[in-house]
Write an enzyme that holds these catalytic residues in place. Sequence first.
Site, PDB file in Angstrom:
ATOM      1  N   LYS A 174      10.833  10.427 -42.055  1.00 39.10           N
ATOM      2  CA  LYS A 174      12.007  11.188 -42.495  1.00 39.10           C
ATOM      3  C   LYS A 174      12.031  11.119 -44.019  1.00 39.10           C
ATOM      4  O   LYS A 174      12.551  10.185 -44.602  1.00 39.10           O
ATOM      5  CB  LYS A 174      13.284  10.588 -41.908  1.00 39.10           C
ATOM      6  CG  LYS A 174      14.446  11.598 -41.721  1.00 39.10           C
ATOM      7  CD  LYS A 174      14.906  12.297 -42.974  1.00 39.10           C
ATOM      8  CE  LYS A 174      15.731  11.381 -43.860  1.00 39.10           C
ATOM      9  NZ  LYS A 174      16.270  12.141 -45.074  1.00 39.10           N
ATOM     10  N   GLU A 177      15.507  14.782 -48.189  1.00 40.25           N
ATOM     11  CA  GLU A 177      15.793  16.204 -48.027  1.00 40.25           C
ATOM     12  C   GLU A 177      15.814  16.931 -49.377  1.00 40.25           C
ATOM     13  O   GLU A 177      15.850  18.165 -49.414  1.00 40.25           O
ATOM     14  CB  GLU A 177      17.128  16.394 -47.306  1.00 40.25           C
ATOM     15  CG  GLU A 177      18.372  15.973 -48.081  1.00 40.25           C
ATOM     16  CD  GLU A 177      18.635  14.478 -48.038  1.00 40.25           C
ATOM     17  OE1 GLU A 177      19.713  14.062 -48.521  1.00 40.25           O
ATOM     18  OE2 GLU A 177      17.780  13.712 -47.535  1.00 40.25           O
ATOM     19  N   SER A 227      18.427   3.048 -52.055  1.00 41.91           N
ATOM     20  CA  SER A 227      19.448   2.283 -52.773  1.00 41.91           C
ATOM     21  C   SER A 227      19.830   1.039 -51.978  1.00 41.91           C
ATOM     22  O   SER A 227      19.640   0.960 -50.762  1.00 41.91           O
ATOM     23  CB  SER A 227      20.686   3.141 -53.005  1.00 41.91           C
ATOM     24  OG  SER A 227      21.348   3.404 -51.772  1.00 41.91           O
ATOM     25  N   CYS A 282      12.386   2.899 -59.156  1.00 40.73           N
ATOM     26  CA  CYS A 282      12.988   1.612 -58.806  1.00 40.73           C
ATOM     27  C   CYS A 282      12.382   0.481 -59.614  1.00 40.73           C
ATOM     28  O   CYS A 282      12.940  -0.616 -59.675  1.00 40.73           O
ATOM     29  CB  CYS A 282      12.844   1.334 -57.313  1.00 40.73           C
ATOM     30  SG  CYS A 282      11.149   1.003 -56.790  1.00 40.73           S
ATOM     31  N   GLU A 383      22.908   0.157 -60.895  1.00 41.28           N
ATOM     32  CA  GLU A 383      21.615   0.829 -61.015  1.00 41.28           C
ATOM     33  C   GLU A 383      21.885   2.287 -61.369  1.00 41.28           C
ATOM     34  O   GLU A 383      22.420   3.047 -60.561  1.00 41.28           O
ATOM     35  CB  GLU A 383      20.826   0.749 -59.707  1.00 41.28           C
ATOM     36  CG  GLU A 383      19.459   1.406 -59.807  1.00 41.28           C
ATOM     37  CD  GLU A 383      18.704   1.437 -58.486  1.00 41.28           C
ATOM     38  OE1 GLU A 383      17.475   1.343 -58.518  1.00 41.28           O
ATOM     39  OE2 GLU A 383      19.353   1.559 -57.440  1.00 41.28           O
TER      40      GLU A 383
END
Length: 500
Positions: A174, A177, A227, A282, A383
């Site tokens: 997945k 999107e 996240s 990240c 972040e």
Amino acid sequence: MTNIVNHWIGGKTAEGASGTYGPVTDPATGAVTTEVAFASADEVDAAVAAAKEAYLTWGQSSLAQRTSVLFSFRALLDAHRDEIAALITAEHGKVHSDALGEVARGLEIVDLACGITVQLKGELSTQVATRVDVSSIRQPLGVVAGITPFNFPAMVPLWMFPIAIACGNTFVLKPSEKDPSAAVRIAELLTEAGLPDGVFNVVHGDKVAVDRLLEHPDVKAVSFVGSTPIARYIHTTVSANGKRVQALGGAKNHMLVLPDADLDAAADAAVSAAYGSAGERCMAISAVVAVGAVGDELVEKIRERAEKIKIGPGTDPSSEMGPLITKAHRDKVASYVAGAAADGCEVVLDGTGYTVDGHEDGHWIGISLLDRVPTTAKAYRDEIFGPVLCVLRADTYEEGLALINASPFGNGTAIFTRDGGAARRFQLEVEAGMVGVNVPIPVPVGYHSFGGWKDSLFGDHHVYGNDGTHFYTRGKVVTTRWPDPADAPAGVDLGFPRNH
């Protein structure tokens, strides 16, 4: 007519049936260029069913067959790297050279998977008791899933599925999107390489698709990168459903600069690591801790370099940094800079008003540099995931180390120094999963594993490397005794088994 990105199930395109679609924009123009089909729970079930059916044969296939497919896939991925990089630039916005680098790092893990035979070797102990041997073997899990972020739409899936399928599992991906096309193109290349139908599947969507994967009884393990709040949710939900999980979360990566460091090298590294890929990494350095009297000079060197960065469309070969992924994300990043002065920061560079001529509707933001940032500032605590670098000051190594270790995140960190003793202390004392010594972004090579500590990782396994092989397999121990033809029947013995 808007293009549609559909699912890939059972070795072919599966048109979206839910009636729900999401927009995919060109970040450089702000225009919607594509729509992506969002999967219903039933469509996720269809992908899992295809993977489960494929596992019946793929899970029993030989290592030679699996690695042969992966070698063919590697050649195709290499041949099409420019095409995949172009898809990444069109939907993510990163410059083409950065997108090419992403594909190259993903290829490293395909290389590792091609040589998975070494990692899958078992162990054998002979004659542990009279005519008794014990062997340890590793076997695949079944259907496994990956849920991946927008910032590396090719590389992060490539961190997962090559090892998973090399170990004999089947996979449901997945992807984000926001930039889904690279994942579908990779699926097509896998089929072209000879991967049997159903071994690799792609479903697009939102929380509906994610939650169905997390709870589906036929999904045995879930890998996630994103996240920290979502990583925590993934870990809790998957664990509650009795599955394996590796969930990599967010970061606030610090770079400690000691007084003896080469400040030009440190400034080069800080700018590259903070602003590369528009800070949407990240592993980006988002906090520099300057120790002693070097702070003012270091900040000036960073400012000089940052002001020269060419920002523009990722398709422009002269661009060094592209736009952010969405307008909403651009506005969120800008809000941290807008509120920085009130939080006690010194705003050295403010990039929030930046635009590109001819592309005024793009998701643009310039370089921002904040100095003398207090640890209470929102720009430091959160972040940001954008081109904003915070500089903090510390009087001593010990103070700087304590500052870093007080962060709830522990993904990556770096130290810049000429002192080997200080570097050695740092790599042992800092609380982070990946450490760089005069290396600002210490992403491990493929045969070492990637992962952080504290709120940057939920679960026991890091990604790829030996951890990846162990995550996608489970151990089995076999104890064997074969009777010698000369043995007489031993008779029944209800006592505790003896080893001697």
